[in-house]
Write an enzyme that holds these catalytic residues in place. Structure first.
Site, PDB file in Angstrom:
ATOM      1  N   ASP A   1      42.800  47.865  44.695  1.00 24.26           N
ATOM      2  CA  ASP A   1      41.477  47.616  45.304  1.00 24.26           C
ATOM      3  C   ASP A   1      41.460  47.588  46.844  1.00 24.26           C
ATOM      4  OD1 ASP A   1      40.911  47.348  42.615  1.00 24.26           O
ATOM      5  OD2 ASP A   1      40.097  45.327  42.739  1.00 24.26           O
TER       6      ASP A   1
ATOM      7  N   CYS B   1      42.496  40.096  41.767  1.00 26.31           N
ATOM      8  CA  CYS B   1      42.928  41.304  41.058  1.00 26.31           C
ATOM      9  C   CYS B   1      44.442  41.510  41.078  1.00 26.31           C
ATOM     10  CB  CYS B   1      42.171  42.507  41.587  1.00 26.31           C
ATOM     11  SG  CYS B   1      40.424  42.424  41.097  1.00 26.31           S
TER      12      CYS B   1
ATOM     13  N   LYS C   1      37.721  50.126  37.357  1.00 27.90           N
ATOM     14  CA  LYS C   1      37.574  48.958  36.477  1.00 27.90           C
ATOM     15  C   LYS C   1      36.340  48.163  36.854  1.00 27.90           C
ATOM     16  CE  LYS C   1      40.707  46.362  39.405  1.00 27.90           C
ATOM     17  NZ  LYS C   1      39.683  45.440  39.940  1.00 27.90           N
TER      18      LYS C   1
HETATM   19  C1  VGL Z   1      38.167  41.374  43.221  1.00 29.62           C
HETATM   20  C2  VGL Z   1      36.588  39.729  43.098  1.00 29.62           C
HETATM   21  C3  VGL Z   1      35.706  40.574  42.483  1.00 29.62           C
HETATM   22  C4  VGL Z   1      39.537  41.772  43.656  1.00 29.62           C
HETATM   23  C5  VGL Z   1      37.302  42.243  42.591  1.00 29.62           C
HETATM   24  O1  VGL Z   1      39.772  42.979  43.863  1.00 29.62           O
HETATM   25  O2  VGL Z   1      40.397  40.871  43.808  1.00 29.62           O
HETATM   26  N1  VGL Z   1      37.807  40.116  43.454  1.00 29.62           N
HETATM   27  N2  VGL Z   1      36.070  41.838  42.231  1.00 29.62           N
END
Ligand code: VGL
Ligand code: ZN
Length: 200
Positions: free
Chosen positions: A12, A154, A109
């Site tokens: 991410d 994540c 995702k």
């Molecule tokens: C994430 C919160 C919401 C992350 C993704 O990548 O850690 N955190 N969506």
């Protein structure tokens, strides 16, 4: 070059998790250059991309609630986030300097409205697979190095799931940054260590 059984999983590294983004993680952009430098050592390279419809139920806006509060979902407690990583938006793009030409595989995702997905392996019901386990195992990978955003969400969920699936997992903490909300970073470290993940 590392042996072919080792993969790097880049979690991410997207605009919305970097300074100026909708769910900015402090220093999120600092990890981009060192991740670019590390990736060529690995023969298997996977990125994940948080990828939500605009009405995703992890968004506080869908509940008339304040961001960073917690609600109960059918699969358990869920933190409610600011709207982020909306499918096709600039915020959902990888950071502009992340070398995404180096990715063999990109796992998206969180694309189902009803369920969030922190982990690269399972959605937040801890049952619905993303397919990444099969991808890695069929490529002969048994060892994973993880980097990215955010350490306490994540990265943590991905690392714990990978360890439970039998992979040898190292999280390079210097190439991760955390949201650190309400003790989440310390709790994440404990859960990763408890699952047998090496924190480097
Ligand atoms: C994430 C919160 C919401 C992350 C993704 O990548 O850690 N955190 N969506
Ligand atoms: Zn998300």
């Amino acid at each position: 070059m590392r042996p072919a059984n080792e993969a790097i999983l880049v979690i991410d590294v997207q605009n919305d998790f970097c300074p100026g983004g909708a769910l900015a993680v402090a220093g999120g952009d600092e990890i981009v250059a060192p991740i670019n430098a590390l990736m060529p050592e690995y023969s298997v390279r996977v990125f994940t991309q948080d990828w939500h419809p605009a009405d995703h139920l992890s968004f506080a806006s869908q509940h008339g609630a304040d961001p960073m509060t917690v609600t109960e979902m059918p699969y358990g407690p869920q933190v409610l986030w600011p709207d982020h990583c909306i499918i096709g938006s600039e915020g959902a793009d990888f950071h502009g300097r992340l070398d995404d030409r180096l990715a063999d595989m990109i796992i998206r995702k969180g694309f189902r409205r009803e369920i969030d997905s922190y982990s690269a392996f399972f959605e937040n019901d801890h049952k619905t697979p993303t397919g990444l386990e099969g991808y890695l195992k069929t490529r002969g990978v048994d060892t994973i190095t993880m980097v990215g955003l955010a350490t306490d969400f994540c990265v943590n969920y991905s690392a714990v799931d990978a360890a439970r699936l039998g992979f040898t997992v190292t999280v390079v903490e210097s190439l991760c940054r955390a949201i650190d909300f309400d003790g989440s970073l310390e709790a994440a470290r404990e859960s990763m260590v408890g699952a047998g993940v090496t924190l480097a």
